[in-house]
Scaffold this motif. Structure first.
Motif, PDB file in Angstrom:
ATOM      1  N   LYS A  16       0.834  -1.218   0.000  1.00 26.08           N
ATOM      2  CA  LYS A  16       0.000   0.000   0.000  1.00 26.08           C
ATOM      3  C   LYS A  16       0.859   1.254   0.000  1.00 26.08           C
ATOM      4  O   LYS A  16       0.674   2.167  -0.811  1.00 26.08           O
ATOM      5  CB  LYS A  16      -0.895   0.051   1.265  1.00 26.08           C
ATOM      6  CG  LYS A  16      -2.040  -0.908   1.291  1.00 26.08           C
ATOM      7  CD  LYS A  16      -2.862  -0.745   2.558  1.00 26.08           C
ATOM      8  CE  LYS A  16      -2.123  -1.118   3.821  1.00 26.08           C
ATOM      9  NZ  LYS A  16      -1.714  -2.539   3.884  1.00 26.08           N
ATOM     10  N   THR A  17       1.794   1.314   0.944  1.00 25.20           N
ATOM     11  CA  THR A  17       2.608   2.517   1.119  1.00 25.20           C
ATOM     12  C   THR A  17       3.504   2.751  -0.098  1.00 25.20           C
ATOM     13  O   THR A  17       3.607   3.875  -0.605  1.00 25.20           O
ATOM     14  CB  THR A  17       3.435   2.385   2.411  1.00 25.20           C
ATOM     15  OG1 THR A  17       2.512   2.291   3.507  1.00 25.20           O
ATOM     16  CG2 THR A  17       4.354   3.570   2.621  1.00 25.20           C
ATOM     17  N   THR A  18       4.118   1.679  -0.575  1.00 25.53           N
ATOM     18  CA  THR A  18       4.957   1.775  -1.771  1.00 25.53           C
ATOM     19  C   THR A  18       4.137   2.288  -2.951  1.00 25.53           C
ATOM     20  O   THR A  18       4.575   3.153  -3.719  1.00 25.53           O
ATOM     21  CB  THR A  18       5.529   0.374  -2.103  1.00 25.53           C
ATOM     22  OG1 THR A  18       6.252  -0.102  -0.968  1.00 25.53           O
ATOM     23  CG2 THR A  18       6.425   0.413  -3.320  1.00 25.53           C
ATOM     24  N   LEU A  39      -2.469   7.911   6.518  1.00 25.06           N
ATOM     25  CA  LEU A  39      -3.485   7.574   7.529  1.00 25.06           C
ATOM     26  C   LEU A  39      -3.120   6.313   8.299  1.00 25.06           C
ATOM     27  O   LEU A  39      -3.992   5.635   8.828  1.00 25.06           O
ATOM     28  CB  LEU A  39      -4.863   7.387   6.874  1.00 25.06           C
ATOM     29  CG  LEU A  39      -5.693   8.628   6.574  1.00 25.06           C
ATOM     30  CD1 LEU A  39      -7.149   8.236   6.329  1.00 25.06           C
ATOM     31  CD2 LEU A  39      -5.623   9.657   7.707  1.00 25.06           C
ATOM     32  N   ASP A  40      -1.825   6.002   8.352  1.00 24.37           N
ATOM     33  CA  ASP A  40      -1.377   4.839   9.118  1.00 24.37           C
ATOM     34  C   ASP A  40      -0.576   5.326  10.330  1.00 24.37           C
ATOM     35  O   ASP A  40       0.437   6.011  10.158  1.00 24.37           O
ATOM     36  CB  ASP A  40      -0.504   3.946   8.224  1.00 24.37           C
ATOM     37  CG  ASP A  40      -0.111   2.651   8.918  1.00 24.37           C
ATOM     38  OD1 ASP A  40      -0.340   2.521  10.144  1.00 24.37           O
ATOM     39  OD2 ASP A  40       0.436   1.768   8.237  1.00 24.37           O
ATOM     40  N   PRO A  41      -1.027   4.978  11.559  1.00 27.37           N
ATOM     41  CA  PRO A  41      -0.295   5.411  12.764  1.00 27.37           C
ATOM     42  C   PRO A  41       1.170   4.995  12.759  1.00 27.37           C
ATOM     43  O   PRO A  41       1.985   5.593  13.464  1.00 27.37           O
ATOM     44  CB  PRO A  41      -1.043   4.709  13.910  1.00 27.37           C
ATOM     45  CG  PRO A  41      -2.401   4.406  13.370  1.00 27.37           C
ATOM     46  CD  PRO A  41      -2.236   4.208  11.883  1.00 27.37           C
ATOM     47  N   VAL A 122      -4.517   8.579  -0.660  1.00 25.61           N
ATOM     48  CA  VAL A 122      -4.570   8.262   0.771  1.00 25.61           C
ATOM     49  C   VAL A 122      -3.972   6.884   1.020  1.00 25.61           C
ATOM     50  O   VAL A 122      -4.436   5.882   0.464  1.00 25.61           O
ATOM     51  CB  VAL A 122      -6.027   8.286   1.299  1.00 25.61           C
ATOM     52  CG1 VAL A 122      -6.035   8.108   2.821  1.00 25.61           C
ATOM     53  CG2 VAL A 122      -6.725   9.575   0.893  1.00 25.61           C
ATOM     54  N   ASP A 123      -2.931   6.842   1.851  1.00 23.20           N
ATOM     55  CA  ASP A 123      -2.304   5.576   2.237  1.00 23.20           C
ATOM     56  C   ASP A 123      -2.979   5.092   3.514  1.00 23.20           C
ATOM     57  O   ASP A 123      -2.849   5.711   4.573  1.00 23.20           O
ATOM     58  CB  ASP A 123      -0.799   5.803   2.478  1.00 23.20           C
ATOM     59  CG  ASP A 123      -0.076   4.509   2.827  1.00 23.20           C
ATOM     60  OD1 ASP A 123      -0.540   3.421   2.419  1.00 23.20           O
ATOM     61  OD2 ASP A 123       0.960   4.579   3.516  1.00 23.20           O
ATOM     62  N   CYS A 124      -3.740   4.004   3.415  1.00 19.58           N
ATOM     63  CA  CYS A 124      -4.536   3.536   4.557  1.00 19.58           C
ATOM     64  C   CYS A 124      -3.727   2.628   5.481  1.00 19.58           C
ATOM     65  O   CYS A 124      -2.716   2.050   5.085  1.00 19.58           O
ATOM     66  CB  CYS A 124      -5.763   2.778   4.053  1.00 19.58           C
ATOM     67  SG  CYS A 124      -6.950   3.858   3.212  1.00 19.58           S
TER      68      CYS A 124
HETATM   69 MG    MG Z   1       1.817   0.842   4.802  1.00 18.11          MG
END
Ligand code: MG
Ligand code: ADP
Length: 250
Positions: A16-18, A39-41, A122-124
């Motif tokens: 997801k982040t990549t 949006l990831d802690p 948006v990165d969940c």
């Molecule tokens: Mg991620």
């Protein structure tokens, strides 16, 4: 109004982040004004783009609870604006649960800056909790990365059910724009078969696939996207194609 693309899958480690970093970089390279939202802690995206979460004063955590988004945005080396995350976001998740308008949190936060951006990506986080619901409620499109080894996993069904719930409820316009197989080793016939099987199984467009590449892991260390650190790697070529498809195929 910007097009809001949520990159979501409640499984961790599916890229997801990549994907969020690569697509937003590709959009920016195509001349678009891009806001990337972490949006990831765990703040992996924030760190990956060279921003130290420990030095962030205002983050997506405060913005979701009403702080002005423009106070929190930082410019990254990829010419993408970033709404960074910090660990505080875990507490925001809990605070939002108690609010009746929780699903509107991101949509409301984006409204004042709507005319400044062409794309919001948006990165969940790897959950189907309030933060992801807020992302889906604000999104026009959701893209679902799937790691090759996890292609048969029922997590995808759960995410698609959740997207359908959001569509029936607060966000009737939400479109699942596609599945994105990632870290695929196309040299194996098994991987090719699984990718081919995907579209029939879910009745959704299949984008990519993004091949596995050792170059991907090197990029965050330099605070950049793989599109910049290894522009000609096979992963970068695939991400650029996916970005083109997302921009022109809508
Ligand atoms: Mg991620
Ligand atoms: P998520 O955000 O879904 O948890 P990440 O984007 O953080 O997933 O990726 C998980 C791990 O997989 C990271 O170490 C990342 O470097 C690696 N990775 C992602 N995409 C690829 C790829 N195409 N090839 C090789 N490694 C990858």
């Amino acid at each position: 109004m910007p097009r809001v693309l949520a990159v979501a899958n409640q499984k961790g480690g599916v890229a997801k982040t990549t994907t969020a970093a690569a697509l937003s970089t590709a959009f920016a390279q195509a001349g678009r004004r891009v806001l990337l939202v972490d949006l990831d802690p765990q703040a992996c995206l924030t760190f990956a783009l060279g921003v130290d979460a420990d030095e962030v004063v205002t983050s997506s955590a405060e913005v979701l609870l009403g702080a002005p988004l423009e106070d929190a945005v930082v410019r990254t080396a990829e010419d993408v604006d970033l709404l960074p995350a910090t660990l505080e976001l875990a507490a925001t998740d809990a605070a939002l649960v108690a609010r009746p308008d929780r699903e509107a949190a991101l949509r409301d936060a984006l409204a004042p800056v709507a005319d400044r951006y062409d794309d919001v990506v948006v990165d969940c986080s790897p959950t189907l909790g309030v933060l992801t619901l807020a992302a889906l409620a604000a999104a026009d499109e959701v893209l679902v990365p799937l790691a090759a080894e996890m292609l048969g996993h029922r997590a995808v069904g759960q995410l698609l059910d959740t997207a359908e719930d959001v569509r029936r409820g607060v966000n009737p316009g939400l479109v699942v724009v596609g599945l994105l197989p990632t870290m695929v080793d196309l040299r194996t016939s098994h991987a090719r078969e699984v990718v081919e099987d995907l579209s029939g199984r879910y009745g959704l467009p299949v984008l990519g696939p993004v091949p596995r590449s050792v170059r991907v892991a090197e990029a965050p260390v330099r605070g950049r996207s793989v599109l910049t650190t290894s522009p000609r790697s096979r992963a970068s070529l695939a991400y650029r194609e996916v970005a083109t498809e997302l921009l022109h195929g809508r």
